[in-house]
Design an enzyme around this catalytic site. Sequence first.
Site, PDB file in Angstrom:
ATOM      1  N   HIS A 153     -16.101  -4.945   3.716  1.00 19.48           N
ATOM      2  CA  HIS A 153     -15.995  -6.344   3.284  1.00 19.48           C
ATOM      3  C   HIS A 153     -14.524  -6.747   3.266  1.00 19.48           C
ATOM      4  O   HIS A 153     -13.642  -5.946   3.495  1.00 19.48           O
ATOM      5  CB  HIS A 153     -16.512  -6.488   1.849  1.00 19.48           C
ATOM      6  CG  HIS A 153     -17.977  -6.372   1.665  1.00 19.48           C
ATOM      7  ND1 HIS A 153     -18.755  -7.416   1.254  1.00 19.48           N
ATOM      8  CD2 HIS A 153     -18.823  -5.319   1.813  1.00 19.48           C
ATOM      9  CE1 HIS A 153     -20.014  -7.029   1.137  1.00 19.48           C
ATOM     10  NE2 HIS A 153     -20.091  -5.746   1.478  1.00 19.48           N
ATOM     11  N   GLU A 170     -16.069 -12.936   6.214  1.00 21.02           N
ATOM     12  CA  GLU A 170     -15.140 -11.804   6.093  1.00 21.02           C
ATOM     13  C   GLU A 170     -14.872 -11.210   7.480  1.00 21.02           C
ATOM     14  O   GLU A 170     -15.277 -10.100   7.810  1.00 21.02           O
ATOM     15  CB  GLU A 170     -15.720 -10.794   5.097  1.00 21.02           C
ATOM     16  CG  GLU A 170     -15.859 -11.418   3.710  1.00 21.02           C
ATOM     17  CD  GLU A 170     -16.735 -10.641   2.723  1.00 21.02           C
ATOM     18  OE1 GLU A 170     -17.106  -9.490   3.012  1.00 21.02           O
ATOM     19  OE2 GLU A 170     -17.040 -11.211   1.656  1.00 21.02           O
ATOM     20  N   HIS A 199     -21.145 -10.229   4.966  1.00 21.75           N
ATOM     21  CA  HIS A 199     -20.701 -11.559   4.533  1.00 21.75           C
ATOM     22  C   HIS A 199     -20.019 -12.253   5.703  1.00 21.75           C
ATOM     23  O   HIS A 199     -19.043 -11.742   6.269  1.00 21.75           O
ATOM     24  CB  HIS A 199     -19.752 -11.448   3.335  1.00 21.75           C
ATOM     25  CG  HIS A 199     -20.473 -11.138   2.064  1.00 21.75           C
ATOM     26  ND1 HIS A 199     -19.973 -10.323   1.090  1.00 21.75           N
ATOM     27  CD2 HIS A 199     -21.693 -11.558   1.621  1.00 21.75           C
ATOM     28  CE1 HIS A 199     -20.844 -10.249   0.090  1.00 21.75           C
ATOM     29  NE2 HIS A 199     -21.895 -10.981   0.383  1.00 21.75           N
ATOM     30  N   GLU A 238     -13.248  -3.152   0.357  1.00 20.78           N
ATOM     31  CA  GLU A 238     -12.742  -4.521   0.502  1.00 20.78           C
ATOM     32  C   GLU A 238     -11.400  -4.403   1.208  1.00 20.78           C
ATOM     33  O   GLU A 238     -10.434  -3.886   0.648  1.00 20.78           O
ATOM     34  CB  GLU A 238     -12.558  -5.189  -0.865  1.00 20.78           C
ATOM     35  CG  GLU A 238     -13.825  -5.306  -1.698  1.00 20.78           C
ATOM     36  CD  GLU A 238     -14.702  -6.492  -1.326  1.00 20.78           C
ATOM     37  OE1 GLU A 238     -14.333  -7.277  -0.421  1.00 20.78           O
ATOM     38  OE2 GLU A 238     -15.764  -6.629  -1.964  1.00 20.78           O
ATOM     39  N   ARG A 281     -20.757 -17.792   3.629  1.00 20.43           N
ATOM     40  CA  ARG A 281     -20.862 -16.388   3.179  1.00 20.43           C
ATOM     41  C   ARG A 281     -22.223 -15.756   3.493  1.00 20.43           C
ATOM     42  O   ARG A 281     -22.321 -14.588   3.854  1.00 20.43           O
ATOM     43  CB  ARG A 281     -20.640 -16.373   1.658  1.00 20.43           C
ATOM     44  CG  ARG A 281     -21.003 -15.076   0.950  1.00 20.43           C
ATOM     45  CD  ARG A 281     -20.691 -15.226  -0.532  1.00 20.43           C
ATOM     46  NE  ARG A 281     -21.270 -14.189  -1.355  1.00 20.43           N
ATOM     47  CZ  ARG A 281     -20.618 -13.101  -1.777  1.00 20.43           C
ATOM     48  NH1 ARG A 281     -19.370 -12.905  -1.405  1.00 20.43           N
ATOM     49  NH2 ARG A 281     -21.207 -12.228  -2.555  1.00 20.43           N
TER      50      ARG A 281
HETATM   51  O1  0X9 Z   1     -19.604  -9.477  -4.410  1.00 23.58           O
HETATM   52  C1  0X9 Z   1     -19.794  -8.756  -3.428  1.00 23.58           C
HETATM   53  O2  0X9 Z   1     -20.839  -8.766  -2.791  1.00 23.58           O
HETATM   54  C2  0X9 Z   1     -18.652  -7.834  -2.957  1.00 23.58           C
HETATM   55  N1  0X9 Z   1     -17.410  -8.557  -2.947  1.00 23.58           N
HETATM   56  S1  0X9 Z   1     -17.139  -9.774  -1.872  1.00 23.58           S
HETATM   57  O3  0X9 Z   1     -15.938 -10.465  -2.283  1.00 23.58           O
HETATM   58  N2  0X9 Z   1     -16.843  -9.144  -0.443  1.00 23.58           N
HETATM   59  O4  0X9 Z   1     -18.285 -10.599  -1.809  1.00 23.58           O
HETATM   60  C3  0X9 Z   1     -18.551  -6.649  -3.873  1.00 23.58           C
HETATM   61  C4  0X9 Z   1     -19.795  -5.807  -3.978  1.00 23.58           C
HETATM   62  C5  0X9 Z   1     -19.575  -4.593  -4.814  1.00 23.58           C
HETATM   63  N3  0X9 Z   1     -20.770  -3.808  -5.011  1.00 23.58           N
HETATM   64  C6  0X9 Z   1     -21.675  -4.032  -5.992  1.00 23.58           C
HETATM   65  N4  0X9 Z   1     -21.475  -4.902  -6.914  1.00 23.58           N
HETATM   66  N5  0X9 Z   1     -22.758  -3.296  -5.984  1.00 23.58           N
HETATM   67 ZN    ZN Z   2     -18.182  -9.361   1.043  1.00 19.22          ZN
END
Ligand code: 0X9
Ligand code: ZN
Length: 429
Positions: free
Chosen positions: A319, A197, A194, A393, A249
């Site tokens: 992330h 980040e 992303h 994260e 993003r």
């Molecule tokens: O939403 C996402 O892609 C991730 N959070 S972020 O705030 N960095 O964008 C979390 C991803 C967690 N993993 C899955 N949902 N498989």
């Molecule tokens: Zn992310």
Amino acid sequence: MERGLLFAIFAVLSLLALANAAPSSINEENFDQFVVTPVRYDGDQMWSVSFTDDQTRKVIKTLNEEFDVTLWANNHAAADVLVKQSAVNKVREVLEDNNIQYSVQIEDLQKLIELEALPSKQNTATKLDHPLTWTAYHSTEDIFKFLDYLVEKYPNLCSLQTIGYSVENRPLKVLKISNGNSGNKAIWIDGGIHAREWISPASVTYIVNELVENWESQPDHIKNVNWYVLPVHNPDGYEYTRSTNRMWRKNRSKGGNNCFGVDLNRNYGYKWGGEGTSSNPCSDIYRGSKAFSEPESAAVKNFFDNTEEKKFGAFLTFHSYGQWILHPWGYGNVLPDDHEDLARVGKEGAKKIKELDHQVYTPGNSAALLYPAAGASDDWGKSIGIKYSYTIELRDTGRYGFVLPPEYIEATAKEALSFVFTVSGEIAN
Ligand code: 0X9
Ligand code: ZN
């Protein structure tokens, strides 16, 4: 006619032609793609809204539709949202009318972005063989120079492989760190999937630096691993956040509706297209036209399809933000058979981080702690048989969000490194 005058007429005509051509394709959604001047966030605020019930979710959805309030992060207890300066009063009214609690975390996002970009003192004072520091955020070019330096300085330990190219043709560079022992297990680490980040590539390069520069004194569970590290998974997006829009993003592929970008963390091939993804190319969670439609995610799949490495024991993707240690499955409220192992190591990792510097990272299943989101890389890693698959994260928990001031890089990166140690310690056994 005089040459100079002819040129002037030509220049004016060209400008007019440009101005005429542009408006038909520019709209509010894609405005920032066409102007070279960076997107500004003067007076825009980040608010943390607490969740009490589903009604709050509905209100946030309405705020998004009516006032373009966008989501930065969201979990079972709260949502961080970006409120444009022009909408601050109206949004406040709506929340108060609905009895929803909120707090202002960032008063003026533009000011914070400008503070973040100030060059660090140490940056100019130190002279190293490579341009990377962990007191400021760096360009992809600097990161690549650092990788080149490592390969040059430690040719028996480090090698570089370009596993593919981004949409804008930037190389996707994977650093392999290995002592060449035949019994080694392998660990995958990536950062920067992303774009906004920034703490992620910064921490991943810190990990690499610590491992390599202190290789001889590392414990066996570090030395007997073949490390594969992709510090910048989404280089186009990352550069775009540096040049044009700090809050970008996705990657930079051209989609429909004059919108750009696919969320690479919705583009992986396991349960692609499921919950928590969008088919709208203008959405921040746009999943792309099909699984692995993007060169950046396809390159990783291709790498794993073709690698001779048989024993990947962990897949770690970094992330920000929220301080979570997340494990599969993330596509829905389903747990893998070995959930308890993942939960145990996640917990252990959080404990070690806390012992390090008192920061609280919360471990747990990602769909339960945050939200279901399909097509993410962690689930895909798990689906191809890599046992310890985690999304980490990093900092913080919402004070600065994505715009984490550079003075926190080192402390955060140490937490990331600590988790890597926990996982590799587990795998070595
Ligand atoms: O939403 C996402 O892609 C991730 N959070 S972020 O705030 N960095 O964008 C979390 C991803 C967690 N993993 C899955 N949902 N498989
Ligand atoms: Zn992310």
